[in-house]
Design an enzyme around this catalytic site. Structure first.
Site, PDB file in Angstrom:
ATOM      1  N   ASN A  72      33.410 -15.691  21.823  1.00  7.59           N
ATOM      2  CA  ASN A  72      32.554 -16.816  22.238  1.00  7.59           C
ATOM      3  C   ASN A  72      33.427 -17.650  23.194  1.00  7.59           C
ATOM      4  OD1 ASN A  72      31.047 -19.658  20.492  1.00  7.59           O
ATOM      5  ND2 ASN A  72      30.398 -18.661  22.346  1.00  7.59           N
TER       6      ASN A  72
ATOM      7  N   ASN B  91      26.364 -26.033  27.034  1.00  9.13           N
ATOM      8  CA  ASN B  91      25.935 -24.637  27.014  1.00  9.13           C
ATOM      9  C   ASN B  91      25.827 -24.095  28.443  1.00  9.13           C
ATOM     10  OD1 ASN B  91      25.545 -24.322  24.124  1.00  9.13           O
ATOM     11  ND2 ASN B  91      23.838 -25.762  24.346  1.00  9.13           N
TER      12      ASN B  91
ATOM     13  N   CYS C 145      30.562 -27.362  18.076  1.00 10.86           N
ATOM     14  CA  CYS C 145      30.863 -25.968  18.428  1.00 10.86           C
ATOM     15  C   CYS C 145      32.052 -25.514  17.594  1.00 10.86           C
ATOM     16  CB  CYS C 145      31.178 -25.866  19.919  1.00 10.86           C
ATOM     17  SG  CYS C 145      31.621 -24.198  20.437  1.00 10.86           S
TER      18      CYS C 145
ATOM     19  N   ASN D 172      33.586 -22.481  17.256  1.00 10.45           N
ATOM     20  CA  ASN D 172      34.622 -21.712  17.960  1.00 10.45           C
ATOM     21  C   ASN D 172      35.365 -22.621  18.935  1.00 10.45           C
ATOM     22  OD1 ASN D 172      34.133 -19.205  16.699  1.00 10.45           O
ATOM     23  ND2 ASN D 172      32.297 -18.945  17.961  1.00 10.45           N
TER      24      ASN D 172
ATOM     25  N   ASN E  88      24.767 -29.527  14.637  1.00 13.15           N
ATOM     26  CA  ASN E  88      23.820 -28.903  15.565  1.00 13.15           C
ATOM     27  C   ASN E  88      22.882 -28.014  14.738  1.00 13.15           C
ATOM     28  OD1 ASN E  88      25.671 -26.901  14.954  1.00 13.15           O
ATOM     29  ND2 ASN E  88      25.921 -26.187  17.030  1.00 13.15           N
TER      30      ASN E  88
ATOM     31  N   HIS F 220      20.445 -25.042  13.199  1.00 14.54           N
ATOM     32  CA  HIS F 220      20.451 -23.582  13.023  1.00 14.54           C
ATOM     33  C   HIS F 220      19.264 -23.137  12.168  1.00 14.54           C
ATOM     34  CE1 HIS F 220      24.527 -23.067  14.631  1.00 14.54           C
ATOM     35  NE2 HIS F 220      24.708 -24.277  14.133  1.00 14.54           N
TER      36      HIS F 220
ATOM     37  N   ASN G 131      19.473 -22.985  17.336  1.00 16.10           N
ATOM     38  CA  ASN G 131      20.306 -21.780  17.375  1.00 16.10           C
ATOM     39  C   ASN G 131      19.735 -20.818  16.341  1.00 16.10           C
ATOM     40  OD1 ASN G 131      22.655 -22.666  19.167  1.00 16.10           O
ATOM     41  ND2 ASN G 131      22.585 -24.333  17.684  1.00 16.10           N
TER      42      ASN G 131
ATOM     43  N   GLU H 246      22.081 -18.109  20.763  1.00 13.10           N
ATOM     44  CA  GLU H 246      22.421 -19.533  20.809  1.00 13.10           C
ATOM     45  C   GLU H 246      21.490 -20.335  21.706  1.00 13.10           C
ATOM     46  OE1 GLU H 246      26.285 -21.159  21.329  1.00 13.10           O
ATOM     47  OE2 GLU H 246      27.240 -19.408  20.418  1.00 13.10           O
ATOM     48  N   ARG H 247      21.132 -21.498  21.210  1.00 13.47           N
ATOM     49  CA  ARG H 247      20.405 -22.455  22.042  1.00 13.47           C
ATOM     50  C   ARG H 247      21.222 -22.701  23.318  1.00 13.47           C
ATOM     51  NH1 ARG H 247      19.719 -28.660  19.987  1.00 13.47           N
ATOM     52  NH2 ARG H 247      21.980 -28.508  19.940  1.00 13.47           N
TER      53      ARG H 247
ATOM     54  N   CYS I  48      29.385 -17.435  16.763  1.00  8.70           N
ATOM     55  CA  CYS I  48      29.025 -18.854  16.722  1.00  8.70           C
ATOM     56  C   CYS I  48      29.616 -19.428  15.429  1.00  8.70           C
ATOM     57  CB  CYS I  48      27.502 -19.005  16.744  1.00  8.70           C
ATOM     58  SG  CYS I  48      26.952 -20.716  16.645  1.00  8.70           S
TER      59      CYS I  48
ATOM     60  N   THR J  61      29.637 -22.648  14.165  1.00 10.39           N
ATOM     61  CA  THR J  61      28.730 -23.481  13.361  1.00 10.39           C
ATOM     62  C   THR J  61      27.642 -22.594  12.747  1.00 10.39           C
ATOM     63  OG1 THR J  61      27.562 -24.021  15.420  1.00 10.39           O
ATOM     64  CG2 THR J  61      29.088 -25.683  14.565  1.00 10.39           C
ATOM     65  N   GLY J  62      27.237 -21.545  13.490  1.00 14.44           N
ATOM     66  CA  GLY J  62      26.223 -20.617  12.975  1.00 14.44           C
ATOM     67  C   GLY J  62      26.714 -19.857  11.755  1.00 14.44           C
TER      68      GLY J  62
HETATM   69  N1  LIG Z   1      24.661 -23.506  21.396  1.00 15.17           N
HETATM   70  C1  LIG Z   1      25.096 -24.528  20.484  1.00 15.17           C
HETATM   71  C2  LIG Z   1      26.463 -25.060  20.803  1.00 15.17           C
HETATM   72  C3  LIG Z   1      27.584 -24.038  20.705  1.00 15.17           C
HETATM   73  C4  LIG Z   1      27.858 -23.497  19.297  1.00 15.17           C
HETATM   74  C5  LIG Z   1      29.058 -22.592  19.265  1.00 15.17           C
HETATM   75  N2  LIG Z   1      29.085 -21.452  20.040  1.00 15.17           N
HETATM   76  C6  LIG Z   1      29.767 -22.495  17.940  1.00 15.17           C
HETATM   77  O1  LIG Z   1      30.735 -21.720  17.879  1.00 15.17           O
HETATM   78  O2  LIG Z   1      29.458 -23.212  17.000  1.00 15.17           O
HETATM   79  C7  LIG Z   1      24.081 -25.691  20.461  1.00 15.17           C
HETATM   80  O3  LIG Z   1      23.412 -25.962  21.470  1.00 15.17           O
HETATM   81  O4  LIG Z   1      23.963 -26.322  19.408  1.00 15.17           O
END
Ligand SMILES: N[C@@H](CCC[C@H](N)C(=O)O)C(=O)O
Length: 287
Positions: A13, A66, A75, A77, A165, A167, A198, A216-217, A225, A227-228
């Protein structure tokens, strides 16, 4: 304008990191810069842009944009990469320090020597589970767990988790058959999620492992991801598929992350961060 950059990734990522201790970019130019820099044809190529900036709330600050120029609030990562960069470049002196994000402060700890950081652990804080705070449209009850979710003639069950964020987690029987490219972009833009979402498809392997794929959003399919992965473990516990307090190995397309949802409610993430390129980006603004 000549913009010095560092390209780093957490399990594939990848983001372009700008050190705003050294220079500044006008606020209104950031979305455009993110779009151009992330484009492999006219920029560098990445999943987005991350700013590392001085902070008066924490030891160092992070902002994430993004690929489409939208700003995310967190984020996972990116946090590990910022932690590695900040310690390696002496923006911080201690191995344990606070990082400001738009979702609040988190605590990071780097493992290893300054020249050879092996892994980073981040205290990702408590997940937010209340529907209106994800945010997700619908009658606000406490949590969105295995809720019926029909989309594009497909019946799914969604569990919604915010790690700062949003999910939407969907459990599948076989990860290789997850409808990532077909349903990912539709769910991301679904009106039930007013701020977008996401999208994660997750397969439980056993009591210690999950398979995980993400749309990802704002960036589409990415290799990982953070947070994912945290949201996936929280969702699996809420669905009685995993237990709290156990470290779970989440297998992402780009490698593994180690996530624990502790008894005190905090989520811990441990994993790698790597630097791949340093250079100068020559930015020609359109105006
Ligand atoms: N796309 C996410 C932000 C990025 C998240 C990321 N890649 C991670 O590792 O958590 C959003 O718009 O919330």
């Amino acid at each position: 304008m000549e913009i010095p950059f560092t390209k780093m990734h957490g399990l594939g990522n990848s983001y372009i990191y700008l050190n705003l201790y050294q220079f500044s970019i006008k606020e209104e130019e950031l979305p455009d810069l993110a779009k151009v820099i992330a484009d492999k044809n006219i920029g560098i190529g990445s999943d987005g842009l991350i700013l590392i900036h001085p902070s008066n709330k924490a030891d160092v600050g992070m902002r994430i944009f993004n690929k489409d120029g939208s700003e995310g609030k967190n984020c996972g990562n990116g946090l590990r990469c910022v932690a590695k960069y900040a310690y390696e470049n002496r923006l911080v002196e201690s191995k344990n320090f606070a990082i400001e994000t738009k979702a609040g402060n988190v605590q990071a700890e780097v493992h290893g020597d300054r020249e050879s950081i092996k892994e980073i652990t981040v205290d990702m804080g408590q997940p937010i589970l209340q529907r209106s705070k994800i945010p997700m449209i619908g009658k606000d009850k406490e949590k969105v767990v295995a809720e019926a979710f029909s989309i594009d003639h497909t019946r799914l069950e969604v569990t919604a988790v915010s790690m700062g964020n949003p999910h939407a987690v969907f459990f599948v029987d076989k990860i290789e058959e997850a409808p990532l490219t077909t349903l990912g972009p539709i769910i991301e833009q679904d009106q039930r999620f007013p701020e977008g979402i996401n999208v994660e498809f997750v397969e439980r392997v056993n009591e210690k492992e999950l398979h995980f794929r993400v749309w990802e959003r704002g960036s589409g399919i990415t290799q990982a991801c953070g947070t994912g992965a945290c949201a996936a473990v929280v969702a699996a516990v809420l669905n009685n598929q995993l237990e709290k307090e156990k470290e779970i190995t989440v297998h992402l397309a780009g490698g593994d992350l180690f996530i624990t949802w502790a008894m005190d409610g905090r989520v811990w993430m441990r994993g790698e961060a790597k630097t791949t390129v340093e250079g100068v980006f020559y930015w020609e603004r359109n105006n």
